[in-house]
Design a protein around this motif. Structure first.
Motif, mmCIF file in Angstrom:
data_model
loop_
_atom_site.group_PDB
_atom_site.id
_atom_site.type_symbol
_atom_site.label_atom_id
_atom_site.label_comp_id
_atom_site.label_asym_id
_atom_site.label_seq_id
_atom_site.Cartn_x
_atom_site.Cartn_y
_atom_site.Cartn_z
ATOM 1 N N GLY A 1 -1.488 14.746 -3.396
ATOM 2 C CA GLY A 1 -2.622 14.070 -3.872
ATOM 3 C C GLY A 1 -3.610 14.371 -4.526
ATOM 4 O O GLY A 1 -4.704 13.731 -4.572
ATOM 5 N N TRP A 2 -3.679 15.669 -4.784
ATOM 6 C CA TRP A 2 -4.941 16.552 -5.112
ATOM 7 C C TRP A 2 -4.911 16.450 -6.640
ATOM 8 O O TRP A 2 -5.918 16.964 -7.077
ATOM 9 N N GLY A 3 -3.801 16.444 -7.182
ATOM 10 C CA GLY A 3 -3.544 16.590 -8.498
ATOM 11 C C GLY A 3 -2.173 17.082 -8.846
ATOM 12 O O GLY A 3 -1.557 17.728 -8.124
ATOM 13 N N PRO A 4 -1.813 17.091 -10.380
ATOM 14 C CA PRO A 4 -0.510 17.301 -10.750
ATOM 15 C C PRO A 4 0.023 18.973 -10.823
ATOM 16 O O PRO A 4 1.027 19.168 -10.580
ATOM 17 N N GLU A 5 -1.263 19.788 -10.586
ATOM 18 C CA GLU A 5 -1.118 21.021 -10.559
ATOM 19 C C GLU A 5 -0.541 21.489 -8.968
ATOM 20 O O GLU A 5 0.128 22.570 -9.213
ATOM 21 N N PHE B 1 -7.929 12.396 -4.122
ATOM 22 C CA PHE B 1 -7.116 11.507 -4.708
ATOM 23 C C PHE B 1 -7.884 10.601 -5.547
ATOM 24 O O PHE B 1 -7.425 10.137 -6.740
ATOM 25 N N SER B 2 -8.910 10.213 -5.142
ATOM 26 C CA SER B 2 -9.655 9.070 -5.568
ATOM 27 C C SER B 2 -10.076 9.839 -7.268
ATOM 28 O O SER B 2 -10.107 9.180 -8.030
ATOM 29 N N GLN B 3 -10.624 10.937 -6.977
ATOM 30 C CA GLN B 3 -11.223 11.530 -8.141
ATOM 31 C C GLN B 3 -10.063 11.814 -9.112
ATOM 32 O O GLN B 3 -10.318 11.528 -10.360
ATOM 33 N N TRP B 4 -8.826 12.144 -8.952
ATOM 34 C CA TRP B 4 -7.608 12.326 -9.796
ATOM 35 C C TRP B 4 -7.286 11.039 -10.375
ATOM 36 O O TRP B 4 -7.123 11.010 -11.592
ATOM 37 N N PHE C 1 0.832 -1.304 -0.115
ATOM 38 C CA PHE C 1 0.042 0.037 0.064
ATOM 39 C C PHE C 1 0.796 1.233 -0.012
ATOM 40 O O PHE C 1 2.355 1.122 0.189
ATOM 41 N N PHE C 2 0.191 2.317 -0.252
ATOM 42 C CA PHE C 2 1.089 3.546 -0.421
ATOM 43 C C PHE C 2 0.124 4.665 0.600
ATOM 44 O O PHE C 2 -0.775 4.480 1.027
ATOM 45 N N ILE C 3 1.001 5.797 0.852
ATOM 46 C CA ILE C 3 0.389 6.789 1.920
ATOM 47 C C ILE C 3 0.339 8.026 0.987
ATOM 48 O O ILE C 3 1.217 8.398 0.113
ATOM 49 N N VAL C 4 -0.891 8.949 1.016
ATOM 50 C CA VAL C 4 -1.118 9.961 0.482
ATOM 51 C C VAL C 4 -1.137 11.092 1.535
ATOM 52 O O VAL C 4 -1.929 10.990 2.535
ATOM 53 N N HIS C 5 -0.080 11.901 1.817
ATOM 54 C CA HIS C 5 0.144 12.969 2.743
ATOM 55 C C HIS C 5 -0.602 14.244 2.742
ATOM 56 O O HIS C 5 -0.973 14.810 3.782
#
Length: 371
Positions: free
Chosen positions: A115-119, A154-157, A107-111
């Motif tokens: 994790g909100w998008g490449p912008e 993150f899920s949406q992206w 698994f990985f961690i989104v801090h």
């Protein structure tokens, strides 16, 4: 069971991500089914000190990109891992490769904002980095997010089902903080004796002008008539300090704003205790440990409706939430916080170190020890 964790930093690192990494790795090492956690840190900036029993902290990995890849190759060659953790989105491609090589779950961690998008990524990353991360995260067994807001964004992206994510908020060790007197030497150092103090502790990065420091500065002139001895203590270092100093002068606040610079970990609690209110009404917090630390020192907190800091104050139960896009809301929120008495809220135990460790050990059970 042997686990492999690839992290940005942990022991010998600074800031919130390093603390989260130290805490979850220690929790893993205490799990009764875990024999060893091998950790590869990307960066070490100060002496790491001792690590918990059961943690094999490979400091040689922190000597730059080439050193990290050499250390990664060595652990792959040794093998024998029963689970892999990618401690940051940037490390997910390597974590995926390690898991595939070991035929192990991972698994990985989104801090946070990454994790909100490449912008929200540095421009130097490019499309190739996003493609590599996208390839990796689609192959993970689960992910952990510090907040529900970050999990959803993150899920949406990435198109990863939100239900694959587990929310584990940051924690605070209340025993390391607590209500206390304002240290006389610090009051003298910053010229804050007899002042009503608003405080922020954050990186002063030109790339991260979303911390709410600008909004706090802009609110102060409206509060001076009610709090004539008002001062603003800004703790933290970075390349945006010069701009913020100029802004304070332009607002006529030059003699009311103190820039303290970097504050060492062992002096953080005493700096929080200088404050009558902690303010960070930003737009880009994935959670924010500093809100918890301030609350643990009994300091009323101003958080934001525009990011996950609202989750750090339990949606208003233990702190004041303001709209950073509404100057009047920020002023009102600061006024409310400055009028509140000091005290640690009972509900802060939701973020206790013990609960944090239990939540992380449950991830071991869910991902690495499925029924």
């Amino acid at each position: 069971m042997r686990l492999l964790a690839l992290v940005t930093d942990a022991w010998g690192g600074r800031g919130g991500i390093a603390k989260v990494n130290r805490d979850f790795l220690a929790a893993f090492a205490e799990h009764p089914a875990v024999d060893e956690v091998v950790v590869l840190p990307r960066v070490i900036v100060e002496a790491p000190g001792p690590t918990p029993p059961g943690v094999d902290y490979r400091t040689e990995a922190a000597g730059g990109a080439a050193a990290f890849l050499r250390a990664f190759g060595a652990v792959l060659a040794r093998g024998g891992y029963d689970g892999v953790v990618g401690g940051h989105l940037n490390l997910t491609p390597l974590a995926a490769v390690a898991a595939m090589r070991a035929r192990a779950p991972w698994f990985f961690i989104v801090h946070g904002v990454d994790g909100w998008g490449p912008e929200h990524w540095p421009q130097s990353y490019g499309a190739g980095r996003e493609a590599a991360v996208r390839w990796a995260v689609q192959r993970a067994d689960a992910f952990v997010s510090v907040s529900d807001l970050t999990r959803q964004r993150f899920s949406q992206w990435m198109g990863v089902p939100a239900e694959r994510g587990v929310v584990i908020p940051n924690s605070v060790d209340v025993s390391a903080f607590g209500v206390g007197p304002k240290r006389t030497d610090l009051l003298e150092r910053y010229g804050l004796g007899g002042k009503t103090v608003v405080m922020t502790l954050a990186r002063l990065s030109a790339a991260e002008q979303y911390k709410g420091i600008d909004e706090t500065l802009e609110a102060l002139p409206a509060l001076v008539p009610e709090f004539p001895d008002l001062a603003y203590l800004v703790c933290g270092s970075g390349d945006d300090r010069e701009r913020l100093e100029a802004k304070a002068r332009a607002l006529g606040l030059g003699d009311r704003v103190v820039f303290a610079g970097y504050v060492a970990e062992d002096e953080k609690a005493d700096h929080y205790r200088l404050a009558d209110a902690f303010s960070m009404p930003g737009r880009g917090e994935g959670f924010g440990i500093v809100y918890l630390e301030a609350l643990a020192c009994g300091v009323p907190v101003v958080a934001s409706s525009a990011d996950a800091s609202r989750e750090a104050v339990l949606n208003g139960e233990i702190g004041t939430i303001v709209d950073p896009d509404d100057p009047a809301s920020v002023v009102d929120g600061l006024r409310t916080a400055l009028r509140q008495p000091a005290g640690v809220p009972d509900r802060l135990d939701h973020f206790s170190a013990a609960r944090f460790a239990d939540r992380w050990r449950s991830v071991v059970d869910r991902v690495f020890l499925p029924a």
